[in-house]
Design a protein around this motif. Structure first.
Motif, PDB file in Angstrom:
ATOM      1  N   ASP A 215       0.809  -1.213   0.000  1.00 26.30           N
ATOM      2  CA  ASP A 215       0.000   0.000   0.000  1.00 26.30           C
ATOM      3  C   ASP A 215       0.848   1.271   0.000  1.00 26.30           C
ATOM      4  N   SER A 216       2.153   1.112  -0.217  1.00 23.59           N
ATOM      5  CA  SER A 216       3.044   2.279  -0.166  1.00 23.59           C
ATOM      6  C   SER A 216       3.057   3.073  -1.464  1.00 23.59           C
ATOM      7  N   TYR A 217       2.486   2.510  -2.544  1.00 27.45           N
ATOM      8  CA  TYR A 217       2.469   3.215  -3.837  1.00 27.45           C
ATOM      9  C   TYR A 217       1.243   4.126  -3.885  1.00 27.45           C
ATOM     10  N   ARG A 218       1.459   5.374  -3.573  1.00 25.37           N
ATOM     11  CA  ARG A 218       0.351   6.341  -3.572  1.00 25.37           C
ATOM     12  C   ARG A 218       0.756   7.550  -4.407  1.00 25.37           C
ATOM     13  N   PRO A 219       0.221   7.652  -5.634  1.00 25.92           N
ATOM     14  CA  PRO A 219       0.563   8.808  -6.472  1.00 25.92           C
ATOM     15  C   PRO A 219       0.179  10.114  -5.805  1.00 25.92           C
ATOM     16  N   GLU A 220       1.002  11.134  -6.038  1.00 28.61           N
ATOM     17  CA  GLU A 220       0.713  12.465  -5.497  1.00 28.61           C
ATOM     18  C   GLU A 220      -0.581  12.992  -6.091  1.00 28.61           C
ATOM     19  N   ARG A 221      -1.468  13.450  -5.238  1.00 25.85           N
ATOM     20  CA  ARG A 221      -2.759  13.950  -5.716  1.00 25.85           C
ATOM     21  C   ARG A 221      -2.623  15.401  -6.157  1.00 25.85           C
ATOM     22  N   ARG A 222      -3.032  15.642  -7.405  1.00 24.19           N
ATOM     23  CA  ARG A 222      -2.998  17.005  -7.945  1.00 24.19           C
ATOM     24  C   ARG A 222      -4.402  17.357  -8.396  1.00 24.19           C
ATOM     25  N   VAL A 223      -5.198  17.757  -7.446  1.00 23.69           N
ATOM     26  CA  VAL A 223      -6.580  18.121  -7.712  1.00 23.69           C
ATOM     27  C   VAL A 223      -6.834  19.498  -7.115  1.00 23.69           C
TER      28      VAL A 223
END
Length: 455
Positions: A215-223
């Motif tokens: 669960d360590s793969y979390r794309p940076e949220r750009r919203v």
């Protein structure tokens, strides 16, 4: 001699080598999740067609329209839901989104299995249940696929992206061949219940594989907070980046050729070339066989000439291949040309993934990757409609399709689609050349500025 710690078991650790070959344990799990998920999609698509044609409405005069309704039910979510789902794929946690949608599809087909097992539905109600399952399953896939793409962007090292694309192409081609053949076979031998249960099993395995991904793969949220602003932000990013514009152009022109060929290639083989159904089956096998060959051996070519150059060359070469296929008059030549087209198409697809992974900023993969599928589907649908209208116009004016002459509408339509691929390759080259010249000018300006500042 230094011994690698990973190779302690008689100098050969099979699992360590497998991990290196498959890029990493998390990539392997995502790869298997994609393969099993796609297997379920292809299996039910082929099963539903045979189910409607052979069991529900075998003698109905509306059978072509009913089959078309099933195909349309699968296409609409790709066109309508796909671009919108990409926004949520960037907002939500990608791994959790994949798990939820696999669980949703497991529950959906369990419900269909119970409905079929309990019985009590007439043919019309069963057809409605099939269409509902197709729509919901394809809608779920529009959330699953961009979420998987977002994780893949982080999991795959930059220097292994072409290898990853090759492995994905190989597995998807094999899955498509096996599942498309297995669906009707399982349905004919064991009935609808076993076919549906197989779909449940594939989605369950896909879910298990995704759960095991870290669960360590979390794309940076750009919203920016609002849905339509996020959607417009993703579309603007896709249109402003030169590399993404090149890929968008290629997708549009390929969609035109795809729509025409999906309507005409079979008719060209059966009518113009005069093939029997068994001989046409051999011809139809050549394209996926070319995909498999290229997935194994095409990686070296792509690495040698570069991903961007191979992408441009593949689209143009695919146009030349289809143009030559339209000129074929014998089965052997047609088979060889279709094999070549399959090889070239695989190169085209294997280049597209690494280009997107390198060009798309982190946090935008869901929105941008979700644009390409609907874009191809829309251009393909328009060109399919165009091809059907051309054939209707030709028939109304006494032009016989399938007569084998150079004015044969089937032959001319394939050539028209091939011309679009050539035009797409040329357009992509112009866009890439202009963007390269612009970057060179900007770099020269920066160097002059630095020299002036140094003085």
């Amino acid at each position: 001699m230094r011994v690698d710690p990973a190779d302690k078991t008689d100098g050969f650790n099979l699992r360590a080598r497998l991990d290196r070959t498959l890029i990493g344990v998390d990539f392997r799990r995502l790869w298997l999740a994609q393969a099993f998920s796609s297997f379920g999609e292809y299996l039910f698509a082929s099963t539903s067609t045979v189910w409607v044609a052979a069991r529900l409405f075998p003698h109905s005069p509306r059978l072509p329209a009913l089959i078309g309704a099933v195909i349309l039910a699968a296409a609409i979510p790709r066109i309508v839901v796909g671009p919108l789902a990409g926004v949520y794929a960037d907002r939500w946690r990608a791994r959790k989104t994949m798990i939820v949608n696999d669980c949703l599809r497991v529950g959906l087909f369990v419900a269909l299995l119970l409905v079929v097992r309990l019985g009590g539905l007439d043919n019309a109600a069963t057809f409605a249940a099939i269409v509902i399952c197709v729509v919901v399953s394809e809608t779920s896939a529009q959330f699953f696929n961009p979420s998987r793409a977002a994780i893949m962007q982080l999991v795959i090292p930059e220097d292994r992206r072409v290898d990853a694309a090759s492995m994905s192409m190989f597995s998807l081609t094999g899955v498509a061949i096996v599942a498309t053949a297995a669906g009707p076979a399982v349905f004919g031998l064991f009935g609808a219940q076993v076919a549906i249960a197989a779909c449940v099993a594939t989605y369950a395995v896909s879910c298990v594989m995704t759960v095991r991904v870290r669960d360590s793969y979390r794309p940076e949220r750009r919203v920016v907070g609002r849905f339509w602003r996020d959607f417009a932000d993703g579309a603007r990013s896709a249109s402003q980046a030169p590399t993404l514009r090149v890929v968008l152009i290629g997708a549009c022109f390929y969609g035109v050729s795809l729509g025409i060929n999906s309507s005409v290639l079979a008719l060209f083989g059966l009518k113009t070339l005069g093939l029997s159904p068994s001989h046409y089956g051999v011809l139809a096998m050549m394209f996926p066989l070319g995909n498999l060959i290229s997935a194994v051996w095409g990686v070296r070519l792509i690495k040698r000439i570069g991903v961007h150059r191979a992408y441009l060359m593949a689209l143009s070469a695919l146009g030349l291949g289809y143009f030559a296929y339209a000129c074929a008059g014998r089965l052997v030549i047609a088979c060889l040309l279709m094999l070549v087209c399959g090889v070239i198409f695989s190169v085209y697809i294997m280049c597209q993934g690494p280009i997107l992974q390198a060009a798309v900023p982190e946090g935008y993969m869901g929105r941008i990757s979700a644009v390409f599928g609907p874009l191809v589907s829309m251009t393909s649908a328009v060109s399919t409609l165009f091809a059907s209208q051309v054939l209707a116009f030709a028939g109304a004016h006494g032009i016989i399709a399938g007569d084998g002459g150079w004015s044969d509408p089937y032959r001319l339509l394939i050539m028209f689609g091939a011309a679009f691929l050539l035009l797409g390759g040329a357009s992509m080259y112009v866009v890439q050349a202009r963007s390269g010249a612009k970057r060179a000018v900007q770099a020269g300006g920066c160097q002059r500025s630095s020299r002036i500042a140094g003085r």
